[in-house]
Design a protein around this motif. Structure first.
Motif, PDB file in Angstrom:
ATOM      1  N   ARG A  66       0.831  -1.210   0.000  1.00 21.02           N
ATOM      2  CA  ARG A  66       0.000   0.000   0.000  1.00 21.02           C
ATOM      3  C   ARG A  66       0.861   1.254   0.000  1.00 21.02           C
ATOM      4  O   ARG A  66       1.978   1.261   0.505  1.00 21.02           O
ATOM      5  CB  ARG A  66      -0.911   0.025   1.233  1.00 21.02           C
ATOM      6  CG  ARG A  66      -1.965  -1.071   1.227  1.00 21.02           C
ATOM      7  CD  ARG A  66      -3.021  -0.807   2.281  1.00 21.02           C
ATOM      8  NE  ARG A  66      -4.007  -1.883   2.311  1.00 21.02           N
ATOM      9  CZ  ARG A  66      -5.077  -1.928   1.532  1.00 21.02           C
ATOM     10  NH1 ARG A  66      -5.290  -0.956   0.644  1.00 21.02           N
ATOM     11  NH2 ARG A  66      -5.935  -2.928   1.615  1.00 21.02           N
ATOM     12  N   CYS A  67       0.299   2.328  -0.568  1.00 20.37           N
ATOM     13  CA  CYS A  67       0.977   3.623  -0.605  1.00 20.37           C
ATOM     14  C   CYS A  67       1.118   4.159   0.819  1.00 20.37           C
ATOM     15  O   CYS A  67       0.139   4.192   1.567  1.00 20.37           O
ATOM     16  CB  CYS A  67       0.173   4.592  -1.468  1.00 20.37           C
ATOM     17  SG  CYS A  67       0.849   6.250  -1.511  1.00 20.37           S
ATOM     18  N   PRO A  68       2.322   4.602   1.205  1.00 22.43           N
ATOM     19  CA  PRO A  68       2.541   5.063   2.586  1.00 22.43           C
ATOM     20  C   PRO A  68       2.119   6.520   2.817  1.00 22.43           C
ATOM     21  O   PRO A  68       2.090   6.958   3.962  1.00 22.43           O
ATOM     22  CB  PRO A  68       4.059   4.925   2.753  1.00 22.43           C
ATOM     23  CG  PRO A  68       4.605   5.139   1.373  1.00 22.43           C
ATOM     24  CD  PRO A  68       3.576   4.624   0.415  1.00 22.43           C
ATOM     25  N   TYR A 115       4.021   1.434  -7.812  1.00 24.38           N
ATOM     26  CA  TYR A 115       3.515   2.681  -8.368  1.00 24.38           C
ATOM     27  C   TYR A 115       2.121   2.968  -7.831  1.00 24.38           C
ATOM     28  O   TYR A 115       1.221   2.132  -7.928  1.00 24.38           O
ATOM     29  CB  TYR A 115       3.496   2.557  -9.900  1.00 24.38           C
ATOM     30  CG  TYR A 115       3.128   3.812 -10.628  1.00 24.38           C
ATOM     31  CD1 TYR A 115       4.106   4.773 -10.939  1.00 24.38           C
ATOM     32  CD2 TYR A 115       1.823   4.047 -11.026  1.00 24.38           C
ATOM     33  CE1 TYR A 115       3.767   5.931 -11.607  1.00 24.38           C
ATOM     34  CE2 TYR A 115       1.472   5.202 -11.690  1.00 24.38           C
ATOM     35  CZ  TYR A 115       2.453   6.156 -11.975  1.00 24.38           C
ATOM     36  OH  TYR A 115       2.109   7.302 -12.648  1.00 24.38           O
ATOM     37  N   CYS A 116       1.970   4.168  -7.223  1.00 22.42           N
ATOM     38  CA  CYS A 116       0.638   4.610  -6.781  1.00 22.42           C
ATOM     39  C   CYS A 116       0.053   5.489  -7.876  1.00 22.42           C
ATOM     40  O   CYS A 116       0.733   6.362  -8.384  1.00 22.42           O
ATOM     41  CB  CYS A 116       0.742   5.417  -5.480  1.00 22.42           C
ATOM     42  SG  CYS A 116      -0.799   6.284  -5.043  1.00 22.42           S
ATOM     43  N   PRO A 117      -1.211   5.255  -8.236  1.00 23.49           N
ATOM     44  CA  PRO A 117      -1.785   6.072  -9.324  1.00 23.49           C
ATOM     45  C   PRO A 117      -1.803   7.571  -9.007  1.00 23.49           C
ATOM     46  O   PRO A 117      -1.881   8.382  -9.912  1.00 23.49           O
ATOM     47  CB  PRO A 117      -3.215   5.533  -9.467  1.00 23.49           C
ATOM     48  CG  PRO A 117      -3.443   4.627  -8.320  1.00 23.49           C
ATOM     49  CD  PRO A 117      -2.129   4.242  -7.745  1.00 23.49           C
ATOM     50  N   VAL A 118      -1.684   7.939  -7.720  1.00 25.41           N
ATOM     51  CA  VAL A 118      -1.685   9.367  -7.361  1.00 25.41           C
ATOM     52  C   VAL A 118      -0.281   9.852  -6.994  1.00 25.41           C
ATOM     53  O   VAL A 118       0.167  10.910  -7.427  1.00 25.41           O
ATOM     54  CB  VAL A 118      -2.652   9.633  -6.179  1.00 25.41           C
ATOM     55  CG1 VAL A 118      -2.612  11.105  -5.773  1.00 25.41           C
ATOM     56  CG2 VAL A 118      -4.075   9.227  -6.562  1.00 25.41           C
ATOM     57  N   HIS A 119       0.437   9.042  -6.208  1.00 24.88           N
ATOM     58  CA  HIS A 119       1.726   9.501  -5.663  1.00 24.88           C
ATOM     59  C   HIS A 119       2.937   8.858  -6.333  1.00 24.88           C
ATOM     60  O   HIS A 119       4.047   8.927  -5.806  1.00 24.88           O
ATOM     61  CB  HIS A 119       1.762   9.245  -4.155  1.00 24.88           C
ATOM     62  CG  HIS A 119       0.607   9.890  -3.431  1.00 24.88           C
ATOM     63  ND1 HIS A 119      -0.499   9.184  -2.998  1.00 24.88           N
ATOM     64  CD2 HIS A 119       0.371  11.176  -3.107  1.00 24.88           C
ATOM     65  CE1 HIS A 119      -1.372  10.014  -2.424  1.00 24.88           C
ATOM     66  NE2 HIS A 119      -0.854  11.227  -2.479  1.00 24.88           N
ATOM     67  N   GLU A 120       2.740   8.232  -7.462  1.00 25.73           N
ATOM     68  CA  GLU A 120       3.806   7.628  -8.271  1.00 25.73           C
ATOM     69  C   GLU A 120       4.648   6.625  -7.490  1.00 25.73           C
ATOM     70  O   GLU A 120       4.124   5.968  -6.604  1.00 25.73           O
ATOM     71  CB  GLU A 120       4.623   8.743  -8.920  1.00 25.73           C
ATOM     72  CG  GLU A 120       3.692   9.649  -9.746  1.00 25.73           C
ATOM     73  CD  GLU A 120       4.431  10.632 -10.599  1.00 25.73           C
ATOM     74  OE1 GLU A 120       5.355  11.285 -10.090  1.00 25.73           O
ATOM     75  OE2 GLU A 120       4.078  10.728 -11.796  1.00 25.73           O
ATOM     76  N   GLY A 133      -3.232   9.086   4.453  1.00 23.76           N
ATOM     77  CA  GLY A 133      -4.577   9.251   3.896  1.00 23.76           C
ATOM     78  C   GLY A 133      -4.755   8.610   2.534  1.00 23.76           C
ATOM     79  O   GLY A 133      -5.861   8.591   2.008  1.00 23.76           O
ATOM     80  N   CYS A 134      -3.681   8.050   1.937  1.00 23.94           N
ATOM     81  CA  CYS A 134      -3.819   7.463   0.603  1.00 23.94           C
ATOM     82  C   CYS A 134      -4.175   5.986   0.703  1.00 23.94           C
ATOM     83  O   CYS A 134      -5.293   5.587   0.428  1.00 23.94           O
ATOM     84  CB  CYS A 134      -2.548   7.644  -0.221  1.00 23.94           C
ATOM     85  SG  CYS A 134      -2.681   6.814  -1.836  1.00 23.94           S
ATOM     86  N   ASN A 135      -3.202   5.178   1.126  1.00 23.03           N
ATOM     87  CA  ASN A 135      -3.451   3.764   1.386  1.00 23.03           C
ATOM     88  C   ASN A 135      -3.814   2.952   0.140  1.00 23.03           C
ATOM     89  O   ASN A 135      -4.267   1.828   0.236  1.00 23.03           O
ATOM     90  CB  ASN A 135      -4.579   3.634   2.432  1.00 23.03           C
ATOM     91  CG  ASN A 135      -4.346   2.433   3.327  1.00 23.03           C
ATOM     92  OD1 ASN A 135      -3.194   2.074   3.585  1.00 23.03           O
ATOM     93  ND2 ASN A 135      -5.406   1.797   3.775  1.00 23.03           N
TER      94      ASN A 135
HETATM   95 ZN   LIG Z   1      -0.715   7.093  -2.914  1.00 26.63          ZN
END
Ligand SMILES: [Zn+2]
Lengths: 196, 408
Positions: B282-284, B297-302, B287-289
């Motif tokens: 999971r994205c660290p 790769y996170c679709p928002v935070h790369e 609030g993203c998760n």
């Molecule tokens: Zn993220």
């Protein structure tokens, strides 16, 4: 009443999945009729179970007694899964790589749970072969097998109790002309084998 | 003419129901009907009896030629009825064979009605009241309908009072027509171009999916608002109910109501484990998760090299009639599979297949087994709060043997 019924707006959505019907091998073996609800490619195909319900997918638990690898370029497995009433003929081919890998790792004899799609072949000499195209096959324990026998007995009796009152049940009665008592007997015999 | 036998019979009917009546009054009424109005004596007897029954508040079924006059909640499949009520909704006829369809209501309930084109019946108007003589009650998929055919007599009558329906708790709804007071607790993405809106309505007792189709001047509901919804169609599909609001009268309410936690239970065989199950990253970012791809790769935070590991299982539970999608989170995944987060990480790090090995091991633990679970339903998926493997129950065997052998 046979008159046309009022229809409400379409109710089927993409997030739905065709349920896996519980059917004994001896009933599935007698299945002859297959159909689609609509002509387009995307609409699911069904077989009509002799006890009177459409079936796009089955869930069966039994004993894997035999498995054979076949084919050269298109490798596939042919397996026999036995329940208290008879044998499911299960195929796992390259169109379902996950099922094929699962099949490769299982050695008979073992209790297995199979999810798959029934299909009917008519041979040139007019005989029918009903097989199950495997979507997944996993090893389970005897408890799961016993649970399935009860589950399937109940589902089969529920279908018999529909007694021609649903369109599928009426169609099965007309097309198969089968005596419901035969399937009731099949269920009874399957259950009787569970008594120890 | 001697009325004593008749008087005795009528009197007996009243007395046997716990009332006292003056026999000379009965005789006088009978005499009047027969001698003054030329009513046949059998009919006179019936009339006087009914009159006295009404006077004493005695209810009974009295046959009339056009089927019994009944209130809607007393209708039974296959019977001919005479009934009075109000047309509370009309919907567009789904086929040329049907002239009109809508909802007919009285103070006891409401029912879908269908007027066949070949009945050549006068069309009814919304919000007007009618007496229907010789309509037929018919059942389709477990729901009663009122059929208006060529023999049905339709008469407009004066406005009926007090037919405002009672609210039914959502959990008590059954296929047919229903009225609820409920809050819009979810709004879902439309899955069909003809759909204006769909989502979840809730009250204290439960939740139910609602649908509004694009048809005429229908309006969307506002999420978070409370509405009184009268005469919605309660449809059933694969064992699940939903409310079709196109026929309904929808009134916004300026109040808040208590809403259930929305937990449902479901049992069946676990027939499919979906990709994205097992050990996930999971994205660290706070609030993203979001779940990261294999390349972190996170679709928002790369790219997020400092990901956080988690466990989940996505898949389908199937009881042979319906298949329901499940999302099982870490705690329950650990319980079901016997693999905890640390062990899963260790497996992934020490195995040539990496995270796939965790997927395979978990799949082999769960797939093909019977599970029962509880959880909240969100966007068609059960977010599982509790689940367990179902044990084989030998007590069921005896019952089924009886059922299977019952006909022999
Ligand atoms: Zn993220």
């Amino acid at each position: 009443m046979n008159e046309q019924q009022p229809k409400t707006a379409p109710q089927k959505y993409s997030f739905e999945r065709e349920p896996a019907k519980r059917v004994f091998a001896a009933e599935l073996r007698e299945t002859r009729i297959h159909f689609k609800d609509a002509d387009d490619e995307k609409s699911p195909s069904y077989v009509l179970l002799p006890t009177g319900e459409r079936c796009n997918r089955i869930f069966a638990v039994g004993t894997l007694t035999e498995k054979r690898k076949q084919g050269d370029q298109n490798l596939f497995y042919r397996a026999r899964v036995v329940d208290p009433t008879g044998t499911f003929f299960v195929m796992a081919g390259s169109y379902q790589p996950e099922a094929m890998q699962q099949m490769a790792r299982i050695e008979p004899p073992s209790f297995v749970a199979v999810v798959g799609k029934p299909s009917i072949y008519e041979t040139p000499d007019g005989a029918f072969l009903v097989s199950v195209r495997c979507e997944s096959i996993t090893v389970v324990d005897k408890d799961a097998r016993d649970h399935w026998v009860l589950d399937t007995a109940k589902a089969t009796l529920d279908r018999l109790d529909l007694d021609g009152q649903t369109p599928d049940s009426a169609r099965a009665r007309a097309e198969y002309q089968a005596d419901p008592a035969i399937f009731r007997r099949m269920v009874y015999d399957a259950l009787a084998q569970m008594k120890i | 003419m001697d009325y004593s036998d008749t008087v005795e019979r009528v009197s007996q009917k009243i007395v046997s129901r716990g009332h006292t009546v003056d026999k000379s009054r009965i005789e006088q009424k009978l005499k009047q009907l027969v001698e003054e109005f030329g009513v046949p004596s059998a009919e006179a007897e019936r009339t006087v009896t009914n009159e006295l029954f009404r006077e004493f508040g005695i209810t009974t079924e009295v046959a009339t030629g056009a089927g019994d006059q009944k209130e809607i909640n007393q209708f039974q499949n296959g019977e001919w009825v005479t009934t009075e009520g109000k047309v509370v909704a009309l919907s567009s006829a789904p086929s040329p064979a049907i002239a009109q369809t809508g909802i007919f209501a009285d103070k006891s309930g409401a029912i879908r009605f269908v007027t066949w084109s070949k009945a050549n019946a006068p069309l009814m108007e919304k919000n007007k009241c009618y007496r229907l003589e010789s309509a037929v009650v018919d059942e389709f998929r477990g729901v009663l309908n009122l059929k208006i055919h060529s023999g049905t007599v339709i008469k407009e009558i004066e406005s009926l009072e007090n037919i405002q329906p009672d609210y039914t708790p959502i959990d008590d709804l059954s296929p047919g027509v229903g009225s609820v007071k409920a809050k819009v607790i979810q709004e879902w993405d439309s899955t069909h171009e003809r759909m204006l809106q769909s989502g979840l309505l809730g009250d204290k007792s439960g939740t139910i999916k609602f649908v509004i189709w694009r048809d005429g001047d229908v309006e969307k509901l506002t999420p978070g608002s409370v509405y009184s919804i009268f005469y919605a169609l309660v449809d059933e599909y694969q064992g699940r109910l939903s409310l079709n609001l196109n026929t309904a009268t929808v009134i916004p309410e300026d109040e808040d109501i208590e809403v259930t936690s929305g937990e449902t239970s479901f049992s069946g065989a676990f027939v499919h484990m979906a990709p994205g199950s097992g050990l996930i990253k999971r994205c660290p970012v706070e609030g993203c998760n979001r779940v990261l791809s294999r390349q972190n790769y996170c679709p928002v935070h790369e790219i997020q090299p400092k990901f956080v590991y988690d466990l989940r299982i996505k898949g389908w539970l199937d009881d042979g009639r319906n298949a329901r999608e499940l999302l099982i989170q870490r705690e329950n995944v650990e319980k079901l599979t016997g693999i905890n987060l640390d062990q899963a990480q260790e497996i992934a790090e020490n195995n040539p297949l990496g995270m796939d090995e965790v997927f395979l091991r978990m799949r082999d633990q769960v797939l093909g087994k019977y599970l029962s679970c509880r959880g909240r339903e969100i966007e068609h998926r059960i977010l599982v709060s509790e689940c367990a493997f179902e044990a084989y129950d030998p007590a069921v065997l005896a019952d089924l043997l009886n059922r299977a052998g019952g006909d022999e």
